[in-house]
Design an enzyme around this catalytic site. Structure first.
Site, PDB file in Angstrom:
ATOM      1  N   ASP A   4       3.197  69.852  93.552  1.00 24.13           N
ATOM      2  CA  ASP A   4       2.786  68.453  93.402  1.00 24.13           C
ATOM      3  C   ASP A   4       2.127  68.245  92.048  1.00 24.13           C
ATOM      4  O   ASP A   4       1.122  68.873  91.730  1.00 24.13           O
ATOM      5  CB  ASP A   4       1.812  68.061  94.509  1.00 24.13           C
ATOM      6  CG  ASP A   4       2.469  68.014  95.881  1.00 24.13           C
ATOM      7  OD1 ASP A   4       3.554  67.427  95.986  1.00 24.13           O
ATOM      8  OD2 ASP A   4       1.897  68.564  96.836  1.00 24.13           O
ATOM      9  N   ASP A  34       2.624  75.489  90.483  1.00 22.35           N
ATOM     10  CA  ASP A  34       2.228  74.501  91.465  1.00 22.35           C
ATOM     11  C   ASP A  34       3.381  73.511  91.621  1.00 22.35           C
ATOM     12  O   ASP A  34       4.269  73.423  90.759  1.00 22.35           O
ATOM     13  CB  ASP A  34       0.958  73.785  90.990  1.00 22.35           C
ATOM     14  CG  ASP A  34       0.427  72.814  92.017  1.00 22.35           C
ATOM     15  OD1 ASP A  34       0.348  73.178  93.197  1.00 22.35           O
ATOM     16  OD2 ASP A  34       0.108  71.675  91.635  1.00 22.35           O
TER      17      ASP A  34
END
Length: 343
Positions: A29, A27
């Site tokens: 963010d 991922d």
């Protein structure tokens, strides 16, 4: 090798995770960067993992930016990446739409450039108005400057009976100033206005996992994320292992209370966890040990004794909390036990 179905306690790994798995599905963010700036230790850790032969793929529910823009940003931060290394929920939802509409179909795009580029990649034509004769509505994160009129445009089209798709339903998104509303919050606005339900593509749902596998060709992947309800649940749904890092939205209390589908295989502070083995959590009756720490349930509260690396203490607490949740104890006081750790 897979520990994914063991949700009683965090698993151990005798070898570094970057050696045990061929591909890290990362991922962005809250894991690699926050608010546009690299998270501490991310650049060096990813460089070391890549140098050791691990393939790095960046999997994000943020549909705003194009893979080109994301790859450029990562490269600027010191994490070299190609557009092909980036998989977005915009790409996943575009494939979902293209599977149901004829080539060249018009689609009302409520979102940013990343969504429009992904739709064109699938041979669809993004349009701006409900009056442009669209065949469907697709909603993705449009950034903090998305106007109320865009949600109204989506509502007009959906109320005419058009199918509605959403890139993802993350309610929040991390920023440099804190936690901000995400695409899920915008989807709720349209849901309230229309009473409709969208087809959703992003993590933790299968379309995103399908898109990731198709684009990376991963054989032994590990999902690396900061969110229990997207990254970790997505790994659970896909039957692959996961590493939760504590650099984003999940804190220790939320982790201890996680249901089985939100329990990561491994837990670490940050991306340095890719470069090391993971200590095993052992049990002796109702006591769970990791490193120099022992965790147990006493009455209706978690208790932690010992010393050493605080992250080992959290791993021991997870094992105790998850085991007792499985035995029917749903709520445990964890504040005092967590307070003793300097995470």
């Amino acid at each position: 090798m897979s520990h994914q179905q063991d949700s009683v306690r965090p698993s151990g790994s005798a070898t570094a995770l970057s050696e045990a798995y061929d591909t890290a599905l990362l991922d962005l963010d809250g894991v690699v960067y926050a608010g546009g700036e690299a998270i501490a230790h991310a650049v060096d850790s990813l460089a070391a993992a890549r140098a050791g032969g691990m393939h790095l793929a960046y999997v994000t529910n943020n549909a705003l930016r194009t893979p080109n823009a994301v790859a450029e940003h990562l490269t600027e931060l010191g994490v070299p990446a190609e557009p092909s290394d980036v998989i977005t929920s915009a790409q996943a939802v575009a494939r979902l739409v293209a599977d149901q509409l004829p080539p060249g179909a018009r689609v009302l795009a409520i979102g940013g450039e990343g969504l429009r580029v992904a739709l064109r990649e699938r041979g669809l034509e993004p349009v701006e108005s409900a009056d442009d004769d669209p065949a469907a509505v697709v909603q993705g994160y449009g950034g903090p400057d998305m106007t109320w009129g865009r949600f109204a445009e989506a509502s007009y089209a959906i109320r005419r009976g058009l199918p509605w798709f959403a890139s993802n339903t993350d309610l929040t998104i991390p920023s440099a100033r804190g936690i901000a509303p995400g695409n899920g919050a915008a989807v709720e606005v349209v849901r309230i206005a229309t009473g409709a339900e969208p087809q959703v593509a992003g993590k933790p749902l299968p379309p995103m996992h399908r898109e990731t596998v198709l684009r990376t060709g991963a054989k032994r992947p590990i999902v690396v994320g900061d969110r229990l309800d997207t990254d970790i649940e997505g790994a659970f749904n896909g039957g692959v292992d996961s590493l939760l890092v504590l650099t984003g939205v999940t804190d220790a209390a939320q982790l201890l209370a996680a249901p089985p589908e939100h329990r990561p295989t491994y837990v670490d502070r940050d991306l340095r966890g890719l470069l090391t083995g993971q200590p095993e959590v052992t049990s002796d009756g109702d006591a769970y040990r990791c490193g120099g720490w022992t965790a147990a349930v006493r009455g209706d509260a978690l208790a932690l004794d010992g010393e050493g690396d605080a992250i080992d203490g959290l791993r021991a607490l997870c094992a105790a909390a998850w085991a007792f949740a499985g035995a029917g104890v749903c709520e445990l006081e964890a504040g005092k036990a967590i307070a003793g750790l300097q995470l």
